[in-house]
Design an enzyme around this catalytic site. Structure first.
Site, PDB file in Angstrom:
ATOM      1  CE1 TYR A  86       5.383   4.187  -6.847  1.00 35.68           C
ATOM      2  CE2 TYR A  86       7.691   3.761  -7.367  1.00 35.68           C
ATOM      3  CZ  TYR A  86       6.597   3.573  -6.554  1.00 35.68           C
ATOM      4  OH  TYR A  86       6.702   2.785  -5.420  1.00 35.68           O
ATOM      5  CG  HIS A 120      13.279  -1.615  -5.923  1.00 34.94           C
ATOM      6  ND1 HIS A 120      12.140  -1.973  -5.231  1.00 34.94           N
ATOM      7  CD2 HIS A 120      14.309  -2.247  -5.305  1.00 34.94           C
ATOM      8  CE1 HIS A 120      12.476  -2.790  -4.239  1.00 34.94           C
ATOM      9  NE2 HIS A 120      13.788  -2.956  -4.266  1.00 34.94           N
ATOM     10  N   PRO A 147       0.197   8.200   1.411  1.00 32.82           N
ATOM     11  CG  PRO A 147       0.356   6.462   2.956  1.00 32.82           C
ATOM     12  CD  PRO A 147      -0.441   7.690   2.635  1.00 32.82           C
ATOM     13  CE  LYS A 171       5.722  10.580  -6.630  1.00 29.43           C
ATOM     14  NZ  LYS A 171       7.015  10.213  -7.185  1.00 29.43           N
ATOM     15  CE1 TYR A 194       2.042   1.777  -3.800  1.00 28.13           C
ATOM     16  CE2 TYR A 194       3.723   0.716  -5.146  1.00 28.13           C
ATOM     17  CZ  TYR A 194       3.339   1.732  -4.288  1.00 28.13           C
ATOM     18  OH  TYR A 194       4.239   2.695  -3.919  1.00 28.13           O
TER      19      TYR A 194
END
Length: 391
Positions: free
Chosen positions: A385, A72, A293, A297, A201
């Protein structure tokens, strides 16, 4: 029984460590409380940092991941009814993430360990670690109703938050930190196409939501829920209806729904045990730290622990030097706290906190407005990220 490194826990952390040591000619024995078939039923993370991907390749457990995983280049944050894309590769100079389920990672690692003749003792209930401050620590465990001992040079505690490893360290020496969040995540798995080709998200007045995936016909979705809720409170129809309400209209209209094949509620917490070493006992992964979550990580932090620990052990057996082992905790904790910060920030940004009221909600909106209006802010998000460097 005697071995060089006794590993408590047959999840990804313990198995990666065992395989990395094997490739350097170092013996290990893995003790797992459940059967490995049971371990493969655990539904966990699926977003891998580049460092984790590289470590799996180093462990020679990467072939299926490289073939079936999904690279991704970015992800989306939805708020105020619109999706805003974070271009990970563009912001980080070419680094993205890999979507590949933890269950599949575990399956791959079990296969390579068994193919190499690795010793994995299943249904071994570890009772404790004795003599951690000596040169020959002992793991006591029970199997088939009988007690056994495993004598080691070193012990790696990779047995999770509730495992025996951390409990084997005297309470007077433990230094821990914890934050418990006032909500949970209700998650379902369904044999349906993902809502989007990248993760979404969502921050919404009704609560957080996340649309994720495992493959082109296996989706994992989450919504923020009350800690007082139970899975029985949420029929599939109720879940899908609530998820649609929290998604941008264009995403909700094309969302494919179906019966859940797994459903669970997970509470959220941040936890760090800074006592990651006690003599020759080393903690790694969830035994030492938990992250919410939101920032993806958990597994990635476990991988970085194993990176540092494996190198310390390999250095010891190759040269006799304990330098890498002596710096294990400090190196691991530096990265742990940075990941804890990022996960806390992402959680604070995207969830509803009842105690903050309208002011807190407006601050979240302002933060998101600033984020997507500032390349510097987006770069910081992207760098965290995709994963900060190990060294």
């Amino acid at each position: 029984m005697r071995t060089q490194v006794g590993i408590i826990g047959g999840g990804p952390s313990g198995l990666i460590l065992s395989q990395l040591l094997h490739l350097q000619g170092i013996e290990s024995v893995v003790l797992e409380r459940k059967t490995m078939d049971y371990v493969l039923t655990r539904i966990r993370a699926g977003v891998l940092e580049q460092g984790c991907v590289d470590l799996l390749r180093e462990a020679q457990a990467h072939e299926r991941m490289d073939r079936e995983g999904y690279e991704h280049d970015g992800f989306n944050i939805a708020f105020q009814g619109e999706c805003h894309r974070v271009d990970l590769k563009g912001l980080t100079g070419g680094t993205g993430v890999m979507v590949y389920g933890q269950t599949e990672i575990t399956r791959d690692l079990i296969e390579v360990r068994r193919a190499a003749g690795g010793t994995i003792i299943e249904e071994a209930e570890v009772l404790g670690v004795e003599g951690a401050e000596t040169d020959s620590p002992v793991i006591r465990y029970k199997k088939d109703g009988q007690e056994h001992t495993l004598i080691c040079d070193f012990v790696a505690g990779c047995d999770g938050y509730h495992g025996a490893s951390r409990r084997s360290i005297p309470s007077t020496l433990l230094k821990t930190f914890e934050k418990v969040y006032p909500f949970g995540w209700l998650g379902i798995m369904s044999e349906t196409p993902p809502a989007d080709h990248e993760l979404i998200y969502t921050r919404h007045e009704r609560g957080f939501a996340l649309c994720s995936m495992r493959n082109e016909n296996l989706s994992r979705h989450y919504i923020q829920c009350s800690l007082d809720d139970s899975v029985d409170d949420w029929s599939d129809d109720r879940f899908w209806d609530e998820l649609r309400r929290r998604l941008p209209e264009n995403v909700a209209d094309t969302l494919v729904t179906g019966p859940s094949i797994e459903k669970s509620i997970a509470p959220l917490r941040s936890f760090v045990c800074e006592t990651m070493r006690h003599g020759r006992l080393f903690l790694a992964g969830d035994a030492a730290h938990i992250v919410p979550p939101t920032g993806a990580k958990g597994l990635n932090l476990a991988a970085s622990d194993i990176y540092f620990l494996s190198r310390g052990l390999i250095e010891f057996y190759k040269s006799g030097s304990e330098a890498g082992l002596d710096t294990y905790a400090s190196k691991a904790l530096r990265r742990v706290w940075m990941a804890e910060r990022f996960s806390w920030w992402m959680t604070s940004l995207l969830h509803n906190f009842p105690e903050t009221g309208g002011f807190g909600s407006r601050m979240q909106d302002a933060e998101l407005d600033y984020l997507f209006g500032s390349k510097a802010a987006l770069t910081s998000l992207a760098e965290n990220y995709v994963g900060l460097p190990y060294e």
